[in-house]
Scaffold this motif. Sequence first.
Motif, mmCIF file in Angstrom:
data_model
loop_
_atom_site.group_PDB
_atom_site.id
_atom_site.type_symbol
_atom_site.label_atom_id
_atom_site.label_comp_id
_atom_site.label_asym_id
_atom_site.label_seq_id
_atom_site.Cartn_x
_atom_site.Cartn_y
_atom_site.Cartn_z
ATOM 1 N N THR A 1 36.041 32.216 51.182
ATOM 2 C CA THR A 1 36.610 31.906 50.128
ATOM 3 C C THR A 1 35.900 32.570 48.829
ATOM 4 N N PHE A 2 36.769 33.433 47.899
ATOM 5 C CA PHE A 2 36.287 34.109 46.736
ATOM 6 C C PHE A 2 36.698 33.429 45.575
ATOM 7 N N SER A 3 36.344 33.743 44.502
ATOM 8 C CA SER A 3 37.081 33.476 43.084
ATOM 9 C C SER A 3 36.922 34.471 42.330
ATOM 10 N N GLN A 4 38.422 34.849 41.986
ATOM 11 C CA GLN A 4 38.745 36.172 41.149
ATOM 12 C C GLN A 4 38.145 36.025 39.863
ATOM 13 N N ALA B 1 44.263 49.413 37.321
ATOM 14 C CA ALA B 1 44.568 48.107 37.174
ATOM 15 C C ALA B 1 43.576 47.110 37.516
ATOM 16 N N TYR B 2 43.655 46.060 37.354
ATOM 17 C CA TYR B 2 42.717 44.879 37.977
ATOM 18 C C TYR B 2 43.378 43.530 38.265
ATOM 19 N N GLY B 3 42.490 42.968 39.199
ATOM 20 C CA GLY B 3 43.307 41.426 39.477
ATOM 21 C C GLY B 3 44.093 41.187 40.526
ATOM 22 N N GLU B 4 44.386 40.025 41.034
ATOM 23 C CA GLU B 4 45.260 39.897 41.927
ATOM 24 C C GLU B 4 46.727 40.296 41.640
ATOM 25 N N ASN B 5 47.000 40.157 40.339
ATOM 26 C CA ASN B 5 48.318 40.707 39.813
ATOM 27 C C ASN B 5 48.351 42.239 39.458
#
Length: 383
Positions: A95-98, A270-274
């Motif tokens: 489990t990680f937190s973005q 680009a960055y992040g889950e999205n």
Amino acid sequence: MKGRQTLRVTLLSYLVIVTNENDIRSIKKGENTSHIFSYQQDDKTVRMEDGDVYDCIDMDLQPTFNHPLLKDHKMQMEPSSFPVGLDIKPRLQHTFSQVQPSIVDCPIGTVPILQNIRRNQIPAHNIEEVISEGTQQEMAGIRYLRDDVYGTRATISIHEPRVKKNNKDNSASWIQINRGPNVGLADGIGAGSAVSLSSSGDTFARFHVGWQLGALNQTCEDHKCPGFVQVNHNVGLGGRIRPVSIYNGPQYVINVLIFKDPKTKNWWVAYGENNTPIGYWPSSLFTYLEDRGDCAYWGGYVQGPTASSDSPQMGSGHFASDGYKKAAFVKNIQIVDEKNKLVTPNNNKANPGSSVLSKYTSDGYGVDNHGLHVYYGGPGDLV
């Protein structure tokens, strides 16, 4: 064991890595690397909670358009398409937190420019000193050679490695794409997290983009000189990333994507889950990287006047063998192929290792359905 082999790659400039199988040499000073352009208009000033100050600059007046090759450049507001496969989310073993780069409240139509990169706040010699001849570098991670690379995606764990005070070394967690006939002439683009007391004045982890124009022997990062076109009105390049991972505690990561737009040929970040676009390097800037890359690097590095002789920490400051929650890692590593599809890199062309095993290591290298992964880092001389 493959993960324990010695890794030799060459860092050409601050926040820009070039990997090469045979060549290693010291970098040379580039022309005009200390030239920081002033801005023509400040629309709004934003003071962040951590003390950083950003100017919201009209998008059309951002300093990158002072570059002669970009004088008549038509800005691309968003990618024409993304790599195929971004919608496939990897199943995470842990489990990680973005986390994300600094988010600045700038109006639409402007871009945030970190105020402390102005000429009167950072002496010109600071940049020259960072990339001067004799700069030392060490690294641990994965070098990738002899393949066509049209982009890369990876999940990077975020840490604040210790760098000694009154020291001009830096320590980074980074992804990179390069191409060129040799180390001295290679173009390079990259992004990631770095701690650099001499550049930022503090020891916080900060998000940067960096590039090298090999034919001109020029290097830069963020908005310190023209080259990177920002379109996102909220992401503050050079800003603090927080929270950071805690030893044997919560682990924080950032997803970073670099890819070539198949229509415009520009290189996007680009960055992040999205996969939120930040901006791009116009392909017209490059001599060798205009079409594609032929090598890549994923992992950590330290660089500066004493990076080898009095080395700072890399990653979490702990050796790779310590594993999850203790060592830094980069995982879910994929590349973009000639069909604009995200694929797992060729395992036969991936070389995990370290440039100095007594200070930094790599371990846990492997391949799964979602790409490559490796632990890396170490205490340097701060044992």
